[in-house]
Scaffold this active site. Structure first.
Site, PDB file in Angstrom:
ATOM      1  N   LEU A 368     -12.546   5.625  34.122  1.00 22.13           N
ATOM      2  CA  LEU A 368     -12.286   3.919  33.819  1.00 22.13           C
ATOM      3  C   LEU A 368     -12.492   3.174  35.259  1.00 22.13           C
ATOM      4  O   LEU A 368     -12.386   3.799  36.393  1.00 22.13           O
ATOM      5  CB  LEU A 368     -10.941   3.776  33.320  1.00 22.13           C
ATOM      6  CG  LEU A 368     -10.255   4.312  31.968  1.00 22.13           C
ATOM      7  CD1 LEU A 368      -8.960   4.079  31.932  1.00 22.13           C
ATOM      8  CD2 LEU A 368     -11.156   3.552  30.995  1.00 22.13           C
ATOM      9  N   ASP A 369     -13.293   2.012  34.817  1.00 17.18           N
ATOM     10  CA  ASP A 369     -13.383   1.260  36.102  1.00 17.18           C
ATOM     11  C   ASP A 369     -12.371   1.048  37.053  1.00 17.18           C
ATOM     12  O   ASP A 369     -11.183   0.968  36.538  1.00 17.18           O
ATOM     13  CB  ASP A 369     -14.127  -0.118  35.671  1.00 17.18           C
ATOM     14  CG  ASP A 369     -15.411   0.238  35.164  1.00 17.18           C
ATOM     15  OD1 ASP A 369     -16.218   1.060  35.410  1.00 17.18           O
ATOM     16  OD2 ASP A 369     -15.988  -0.851  34.139  1.00 17.18           O
ATOM     17  N   TYR A 370     -12.591   0.436  38.196  1.00 15.22           N
ATOM     18  CA  TYR A 370     -11.513   0.457  39.135  1.00 15.22           C
ATOM     19  C   TYR A 370     -10.172  -0.509  38.862  1.00 15.22           C
ATOM     20  O   TYR A 370      -9.217  -0.521  38.737  1.00 15.22           O
ATOM     21  CB  TYR A 370     -12.320  -0.175  40.578  1.00 15.22           C
ATOM     22  CG  TYR A 370     -11.236  -0.931  41.297  1.00 15.22           C
ATOM     23  CD1 TYR A 370     -10.419  -0.075  42.430  1.00 15.22           C
ATOM     24  CD2 TYR A 370     -11.284  -2.384  41.434  1.00 15.22           C
ATOM     25  CE1 TYR A 370      -9.389  -0.644  43.008  1.00 15.22           C
ATOM     26  CE2 TYR A 370     -10.264  -2.884  42.518  1.00 15.22           C
ATOM     27  CZ  TYR A 370      -9.330  -2.110  43.173  1.00 15.22           C
ATOM     28  OH  TYR A 370      -8.756  -2.599  44.007  1.00 15.22           O
TER      29      TYR A 370
END
Length: 546
Positions: A368-370
């Site tokens: 998952l993105d930051y």
């Protein structure tokens, strides 16, 4: 021996400008083979190579490009120079300054660093006859290069297929990696060649025990649609059926026996055993935790503000197998300053061999993105890891997100689909890559449904969406919604802050994965992990009006 390599690199850097072309290219290749290229040495090698490139023969060009690509050094000026030199050669192939083998290796080098140089690829494709002169590894590299860059040239693909079929018919041996890459490349580019598929499948079957996990997964990705159709030959169907069993055997061998799960605890609290659950908003913390564990798998809560890549230089975008199962969170140098989920995994499961294996992403199945929160699936042993990876590769994983976007995306309750190809662009200034809609991109499909229309105190309108991903391109939801004029609130990359109303009530990117569902193996119950909106996003919603 790092101290020795550092000393050699320092000595080479001081003398590199006086090196002859062959010496310079050979030195670069040697350091890349050892995965050690000092920054000073590489910078001087690059500038010297660009100055002397007119003196290079094909092998020197190939060695130089290969060394920088193998070391993951995206030296754009150097690769521009190599490209121009190749395009200036009157005719490529046997008897010319640049041999067929050098051409294939240069194409591989550009693909390895994800450098889509259309003029170079067109130049290579224009010399399709060179495919007949390539060895199996070079044929495989050439096919993989075009597929990795998603650049389809029918004459070149036809020539590579014909040459591979001839060699396989003549009994020439292809290694497992070469067979897997051939299947993956032609499937990725949707190029139908029944004789090639039959020959490669027949050659792969007896060698399947020698395939590495990534190669088996590449085969599975290539055959996932064909195996379900009646038009597949016996060898193709047999190969597709044999891959899961081969992965299971490989996992069992690496695990060395049964895995004891009795020690899966976090602090003094026992972890729930069932992977079918709903995590309430109030229970979600600002740090990772194990939400549930069962049969070699566990669901980990990933809060916003944690990166899922430990080392930005290790990216699946340049992996030889398809990265369909990964959500494509791209690493950057800034990530080194942020808390890392995989570092947490390494510490939390210090007694697990898989958790210490960086090549297997420490057991992490997707990303998952930051700034995105949600559940992530983590394998605790290799057998479970490969089994779950197969589900991702075969597209049998359901992923649902909640997001808040600018404007009125559609009528409430309306089901909509965005099906626009996405291409990853990599800025030459070293900035973070981003996805853009492009005809040259890969297929990307996103479904969304409007749950509610909301209004801020300022009067600006927003849409709360439920989103389902059908593919796993980098930043897919963010890029797709921005492309239709409804970027996600709080997106610093895809939302143009100068043309959008401010949203000070939203503390971060309003994107949350709320559901992850799959069956990890035939023996496993359905995994259905759901996480309600965390507190920070709930607070943002509560500041708006319906």
């Amino acid at each position: 021996h790092q101290p020795l390599l550092h000393s050699i690199a320092a000595a080479a850097a001081s003398r590199i400008e006086k090196s002859m072309p062959r010496q310079l290219a050979t030195t670069c290749r040697a350091f890349a083979t050892l995965l050690h290229v000092g920054r000073v040495a590489s910078d001087r090698a690059s500038s010297t190579a660009q100055a002397k490139v007119a003196e290079y023969n094909g092998q020197d060009l190939s060695n130089t490009a290969w060394s920088f690509a193998a070391s993951r050094l995206r030296d754009w000026p150097l690769f521009d120079t190599v490209s121009q030199q190749l395009q200036d050669v009157p005719s490529l192939g046997k008897g010319s300054r640049v041999s067929p083998q050098a051409v294939a290796n240069i194409a591989w080098s550009f693909a390895k660093i994800a450098f889509l140089d259309a003029p170079l690829l067109a130049c290579v494709a224009g010399s399709a006859q060179l495919a007949t002169q390539l060895l199996p590894q070079e044929l495989s590299n050439l096919a993989w290069s075009f597929a990795a860059l998603y650049y389809s040239e029918v004459p070149m693909l036809a020539a590579v297929a014909a040459s591979a079929v001839t060699k396989l018919s003549d009994g020439v041996s292809f290694q497992p990696l070469h067979l897997a890459n051939m299947l993956w490349a032609f499937a990725t580019l949707s190029y139908e060649d029944a004789p090639l598929l039959e020959k490669v499948s027949t050659a792969a079957l007896p060698k399947l025990p020698k395939f590495a996990a990534a190669e088996l997964l590449a085969v599975a990705a290539a055959l996932k649609d064909r195996a379900c159709t009646g038009g597949s030959s016996d060898s193709v169907a047999q190969l597709a059926d044999a891959v899961p069993e081969a992965l299971a055997r490989l996992g069992d061998a690496q695990d060395g026996g049964a895995v004891d799960e009795a020690d899966i605890v976090q602090g003094s609290r026992a972890v729930p055993r069932k992977l079918n659950f709903v995590a309430r908003s109030a229970s979600l913390k600002d740090s990772p935790e194990i939400l549930a564990a069962q049969n070699g798998l566990c669901v980990v809560w990933k809060p916003a503000g944690w990166v899922t890549m430990e080392d930005p230089s290790i990216a699946r975008a340049d992996a030889e197998a398809d990265a369909e199962g990964l959500d494509g969170s791209a690493g950057s140098h800034e990530d080194a300053e942020r808390p890392s989920l995989v570092s947490w995994i390494r510490a939390e499961f210090a007694n697990r061999p898989l958790a210490q294996d960086i090549g297997a992403q420490r057991g992490l199945l997707h990303r998952l993105d930051y700034d995105t929160s949600g559940p992530l699936l983590l394998a605790l042993d290799y057998c479970s890891y490969y089994s779950a990876q197969l589900e991702f590769v075969l597209g049998r994983v359901l992923k649902f997100y909640t997001c808040l976007c600018h404007g009125i995306a559609a009528e409430r309750g309306t089901l909509s689909r965005i099906e626009q190809p996405l291409l990853v662009e990599r800025p030459r200034d070293g900035g973070a890559p981003r996805s853009v809609v492009s005809e040259r991109g890969r297929r990307a499909c996103t479904d969304f449904q409007v749950l509610a229309h909301l209004r801020a105190p300022s009067g600006d309108h927003f849409s709360l969406l439920r989103v389902r991903l059908h593919t796993g391109r980098m930043h897919q939801i963010r890029a797709h919604l921005a492309a239709i004029g409804h970027p996600i609130v709080g997106d610093p990359v895809y939302a143009d802050a100068s043309s959008l109303p401010p949203a000070p009530w939203c503390p971060r990117l309003f994107l949350h994965c709320f559901r992850l569902s799959l069956r990890a193996s035939a023996k496993q119950d359905i995994i259905d992990a759901r996480c309600q909106l965390p507190g920070d996003l709930l607070g943002a919603i509560n500041s708006l009006q319906a």
